[in-house]
Write a protein that holds these residues in place. Structure first.
Motif, PDB file in Angstrom:
ATOM      1  N   VAL A 134       0.816  -1.209   0.000  1.00 31.86           N
ATOM      2  CA  VAL A 134       0.000   0.000   0.000  1.00 31.86           C
ATOM      3  C   VAL A 134       0.852   1.262   0.000  1.00 31.86           C
ATOM      4  O   VAL A 134       0.601   2.204  -0.748  1.00 31.86           O
ATOM      5  N   SER A 135       1.893   1.271   0.814  1.00 32.32           N
ATOM      6  CA  SER A 135       2.689   2.491   0.976  1.00 32.32           C
ATOM      7  C   SER A 135       3.628   2.749  -0.189  1.00 32.32           C
ATOM      8  O   SER A 135       4.059   3.883  -0.413  1.00 32.32           O
ATOM      9  N   GLY A 136       3.949   1.712  -0.976  1.00 26.99           N
ATOM     10  CA  GLY A 136       4.944   1.885  -2.036  1.00 26.99           C
ATOM     11  C   GLY A 136       4.374   1.960  -3.434  1.00 26.99           C
ATOM     12  O   GLY A 136       5.112   1.784  -4.419  1.00 26.99           O
ATOM     13  N   VAL A 137       3.079   2.248  -3.572  1.00 27.75           N
ATOM     14  CA  VAL A 137       2.442   2.237  -4.899  1.00 27.75           C
ATOM     15  C   VAL A 137       2.927   3.413  -5.743  1.00 27.75           C
ATOM     16  O   VAL A 137       2.968   4.559  -5.286  1.00 27.75           O
ATOM     17  N   LYS A 138       3.268   3.119  -6.988  1.00 23.68           N
ATOM     18  CA  LYS A 138       3.599   4.146  -7.972  1.00 23.68           C
ATOM     19  C   LYS A 138       2.631   4.025  -9.141  1.00 23.68           C
ATOM     20  O   LYS A 138       2.334   2.927  -9.608  1.00 23.68           O
ATOM     21  N   GLU A 139       2.140   5.172  -9.582  1.00 26.68           N
ATOM     22  CA  GLU A 139       1.184   5.215 -10.690  1.00 26.68           C
ATOM     23  C   GLU A 139       1.857   5.833 -11.905  1.00 26.68           C
ATOM     24  O   GLU A 139       2.578   6.822 -11.791  1.00 26.68           O
ATOM     25  N   HIS A 140       1.640   5.233 -13.078  1.00 25.41           N
ATOM     26  CA  HIS A 140       2.255   5.714 -14.304  1.00 25.41           C
ATOM     27  C   HIS A 140       1.240   5.785 -15.439  1.00 25.41           C
ATOM     28  O   HIS A 140       0.271   5.020 -15.466  1.00 25.41           O
ATOM     29  N   VAL A 141       1.482   6.701 -16.349  1.00 23.44           N
ATOM     30  CA  VAL A 141       0.772   6.747 -17.625  1.00 23.44           C
ATOM     31  C   VAL A 141       1.826   6.782 -18.723  1.00 23.44           C
ATOM     32  O   VAL A 141       3.007   7.054 -18.468  1.00 23.44           O
ATOM     33  N   THR A 142       1.412   6.517 -19.949  1.00 20.12           N
ATOM     34  CA  THR A 142       2.336   6.535 -21.076  1.00 20.12           C
ATOM     35  C   THR A 142       2.480   7.955 -21.597  1.00 20.12           C
ATOM     36  O   THR A 142       1.497   8.604 -21.956  1.00 20.12           O
ATOM     37  N   GLY A 143       3.722   8.435 -21.616  1.00 18.98           N
ATOM     38  CA  GLY A 143       3.989   9.786 -22.085  1.00 18.98           C
ATOM     39  C   GLY A 143       4.086   9.855 -23.597  1.00 18.98           C
ATOM     40  O   GLY A 143       3.980   8.844 -24.307  1.00 18.98           O
ATOM     41  N   SER A 144       4.304  11.052 -24.106  1.00 23.80           N
ATOM     42  CA  SER A 144       4.363  11.260 -25.553  1.00 23.80           C
ATOM     43  C   SER A 144       5.533  10.524 -26.199  1.00 23.80           C
ATOM     44  O   SER A 144       5.502  10.204 -27.391  1.00 23.80           O
ATOM     45  N   SER A 145       6.565  10.237 -25.410  1.00 24.57           N
ATOM     46  CA  SER A 145       7.731   9.534 -25.942  1.00 24.57           C
ATOM     47  C   SER A 145       7.541   8.022 -25.974  1.00 24.57           C
ATOM     48  O   SER A 145       8.406   7.289 -26.458  1.00 24.57           O
ATOM     49  N   GLY A 146       6.398   7.547 -25.430  1.00 22.37           N
ATOM     50  CA  GLY A 146       6.150   6.116 -25.401  1.00 22.37           C
ATOM     51  C   GLY A 146       6.665   5.428 -24.159  1.00 22.37           C
ATOM     52  O   GLY A 146       6.569   4.204 -24.042  1.00 22.37           O
ATOM     53  N   GLN A 147       7.205   6.203 -23.214  1.00 18.56           N
ATOM     54  CA  GLN A 147       7.698   5.649 -21.960  1.00 18.56           C
ATOM     55  C   GLN A 147       6.743   6.000 -20.826  1.00 18.56           C
ATOM     56  O   GLN A 147       6.029   7.004 -20.878  1.00 18.56           O
ATOM     57  N   LEU A 148       6.753   5.166 -19.778  1.00 16.50           N
ATOM     58  CA  LEU A 148       5.911   5.439 -18.630  1.00 16.50           C
ATOM     59  C   LEU A 148       6.449   6.625 -17.844  1.00 16.50           C
ATOM     60  O   LEU A 148       7.661   6.745 -17.628  1.00 16.50           O
ATOM     61  N   VAL A 149       5.547   7.502 -17.424  1.00 18.92           N
ATOM     62  CA  VAL A 149       5.909   8.637 -16.585  1.00 18.92           C
ATOM     63  C   VAL A 149       5.070   8.580 -15.313  1.00 18.92           C
ATOM     64  O   VAL A 149       3.905   8.178 -15.328  1.00 18.92           O
ATOM     65  N   THR A 150       5.671   8.983 -14.213  1.00 19.70           N
ATOM     66  CA  THR A 150       5.007   8.913 -12.911  1.00 19.70           C
ATOM     67  C   THR A 150       3.995  10.040 -12.774  1.00 19.70           C
ATOM     68  O   THR A 150       4.261  11.183 -13.136  1.00 19.70           O
ATOM     69  N   VAL A 151       2.821   9.689 -12.241  1.00 15.65           N
ATOM     70  CA  VAL A 151       1.778  10.682 -11.990  1.00 15.65           C
ATOM     71  C   VAL A 151       1.190  10.430 -10.599  1.00 15.65           C
ATOM     72  O   VAL A 151       1.328   9.355 -10.029  1.00 15.65           O
ATOM     73  N   ASP A 152       0.538  11.441 -10.064  1.00 17.34           N
ATOM     74  CA  ASP A 152      -0.262  11.312  -8.856  1.00 17.34           C
ATOM     75  C   ASP A 152      -1.701  11.573  -9.254  1.00 17.34           C
ATOM     76  O   ASP A 152      -1.987  12.562  -9.922  1.00 17.34           O
ATOM     77  N   GLY A 153      -2.597  10.717  -8.868  1.00 11.10           N
ATOM     78  CA  GLY A 153      -3.971  10.965  -9.288  1.00 11.10           C
ATOM     79  C   GLY A 153      -4.953   9.905  -8.842  1.00 11.10           C
ATOM     80  O   GLY A 153      -5.484   9.942  -7.745  1.00 11.10           O
ATOM     81  N   TRP A 154      -5.182   8.919  -9.708  1.00 11.21           N
ATOM     82  CA  TRP A 154      -6.272   7.976  -9.500  1.00 11.21           C
ATOM     83  C   TRP A 154      -6.115   7.191  -8.198  1.00 11.21           C
ATOM     84  O   TRP A 154      -7.046   7.093  -7.409  1.00 11.21           O
ATOM     85  N   TRP A 155      -4.956   6.619  -7.970  1.00 12.27           N
ATOM     86  CA  TRP A 155      -4.750   5.783  -6.781  1.00 12.27           C
ATOM     87  C   TRP A 155      -4.892   6.605  -5.497  1.00 12.27           C
ATOM     88  O   TRP A 155      -5.531   6.162  -4.535  1.00 12.27           O
ATOM     89  N   ASP A 156      -4.329   7.799  -5.488  1.00 14.54           N
ATOM     90  CA  ASP A 156      -4.445   8.652  -4.310  1.00 14.54           C
ATOM     91  C   ASP A 156      -5.897   9.039  -4.054  1.00 14.54           C
ATOM     92  O   ASP A 156      -6.356   9.099  -2.909  1.00 14.54           O
ATOM     93  N   ALA A 157      -6.639   9.320  -5.128  1.00 14.17           N
ATOM     94  CA  ALA A 157      -8.054   9.674  -4.985  1.00 14.17           C
ATOM     95  C   ALA A 157      -8.853   8.488  -4.461  1.00 14.17           C
ATOM     96  O   ALA A 157      -9.753   8.648  -3.625  1.00 14.17           O
ATOM     97  N   LEU A 158      -8.544   7.288  -4.939  1.00 15.37           N
ATOM     98  CA  LEU A 158      -9.238   6.092  -4.450  1.00 15.37           C
ATOM     99  C   LEU A 158      -8.994   5.900  -2.958  1.00 15.37           C
ATOM    100  O   LEU A 158      -9.933   5.669  -2.189  1.00 15.37           O
ATOM    101  N   LYS A 159      -7.735   6.013  -2.538  1.00 10.04           N
ATOM    102  CA  LYS A 159      -7.425   5.848  -1.115  1.00 10.04           C
ATOM    103  C   LYS A 159      -8.133   6.887  -0.266  1.00 10.04           C
ATOM    104  O   LYS A 159      -8.648   6.576   0.814  1.00 10.04           O
ATOM    105  N   SER A 160      -8.147   8.120  -0.739  1.00 12.13           N
ATOM    106  CA  SER A 160      -8.811   9.187   0.002  1.00 12.13           C
ATOM    107  C   SER A 160     -10.295   8.908   0.152  1.00 12.13           C
ATOM    108  O   SER A 160     -10.884   9.095   1.226  1.00 12.13           O
ATOM    109  N   CYS A 161     -10.917   8.432  -0.925  1.00 12.54           N
ATOM    110  CA  CYS A 161     -12.340   8.123  -0.895  1.00 12.54           C
ATOM    111  C   CYS A 161     -12.624   6.970   0.063  1.00 12.54           C
ATOM    112  O   CYS A 161     -13.580   7.013   0.842  1.00 12.54           O
ATOM    113  N   LEU A 162     -11.799   5.931   0.024  1.00 14.25           N
ATOM    114  CA  LEU A 162     -12.017   4.769   0.882  1.00 14.25           C
ATOM    115  C   LEU A 162     -11.862   5.098   2.363  1.00 14.25           C
ATOM    116  O   LEU A 162     -12.437   4.423   3.218  1.00 14.25           O
TER     117      LEU A 162
END
Length: 222
Positions: A134-162
């Protein structure tokens, strides 16, 4: 004065593993971003091919929120839809793998506002390790270069809601004590012990306070 609609009826469900697998295959066939993200994930993990990933496991949820009246369109919306939003449909589909010491999940979260045809699709990955699930989760999306880039968003929102008052202690306890086996196993445990809060919070995290979905799905400020 415009009346604010409310959720008149909701249907929330958690897929069986077989249903989730079928839904994943359908979504992956329709959305090219899924394949692009899968390739980026393989590269990100330093694997020579996808064959080095474990056999996939699947998890999924769906929700339908029928509103008492149409969602009012804010004045600041530049191109309002030709039709109204009377029903909001949500889905979360997850394909999880084990790769060396990593637990990884490919995720597709979607919301559709009908009959207007408005849509939000989020394709992202979650990665963590069994000892810091739980504490070490990293969230990524695919950037314009085709590589994964780190983002903060969906997972943090889910935890906050729960952890909100509407879901409360049982979800917090489940989040901390569900077995850190794979993402599919963990999320299935979370849904089983936390109830349909998982379905509601997945929809809320996907909405991101967008005007047409926040009345049905909620506003999680991610």
């Amino acid at each position: 004065m415009t009346n604010t609609p409310s959720v008149m009826e909701s249907q929330l469900s958690v897929f069986s593993p077989d249903q989730a697998r079928q839904e994943w295959n359908r979504v992956a066939a329709e959305n090219p971003e899924v394949s692009r993200t899968h390739s980026a994930l393989v590269d990100h993990l330093g694997l020579s091919s996808a064959a080095e990933l474990s056999d996939p496991q699947h998890f999924g949820t769906s929700g339908t929120f029928k509103l008492s009246s149409a969602v009012p369109v804010p004045q600041e919306v530049a191109n309002p839809p030709a039709q109204e939003v009377l029903t909001i449909e949500s889905s979360l589909t997850v394909q999880s793998h084990t790769a060396q010491d990593q637990q990884v999940a490919e995720c597709v979260a979607s919301l559709v506002g009908s009959p207007a045809g408005l849509r939000v699709d989020r394709v992202f990955t979650l990665s963590t390790t069994s000892d810091q699930f739980v504490s070490g989760v990293k969230e990524h999306v695919t950037g314009s270069s085709g590589q994964l880039v780190t983002v903060d968003g969906w997972w943090d929102a889910l935890k906050s809601c729960l952890s909100s008052s509407d879901c409360g202690g049982q979800c917090i306890t489940a989040a901390l004590t569900c077995p850190p086996a794979t993402w599919a196993v963990y999320l299935a445990c979370l849904a089983g012990r936390c109830g349909l809060c998982v379905v509601k919070c997945a929809a809320c995290a996907t909405c991101d306070c967008t005007w047409w979905c926040r009345i049905g799905a909620g506003c999680c400020n991610n």
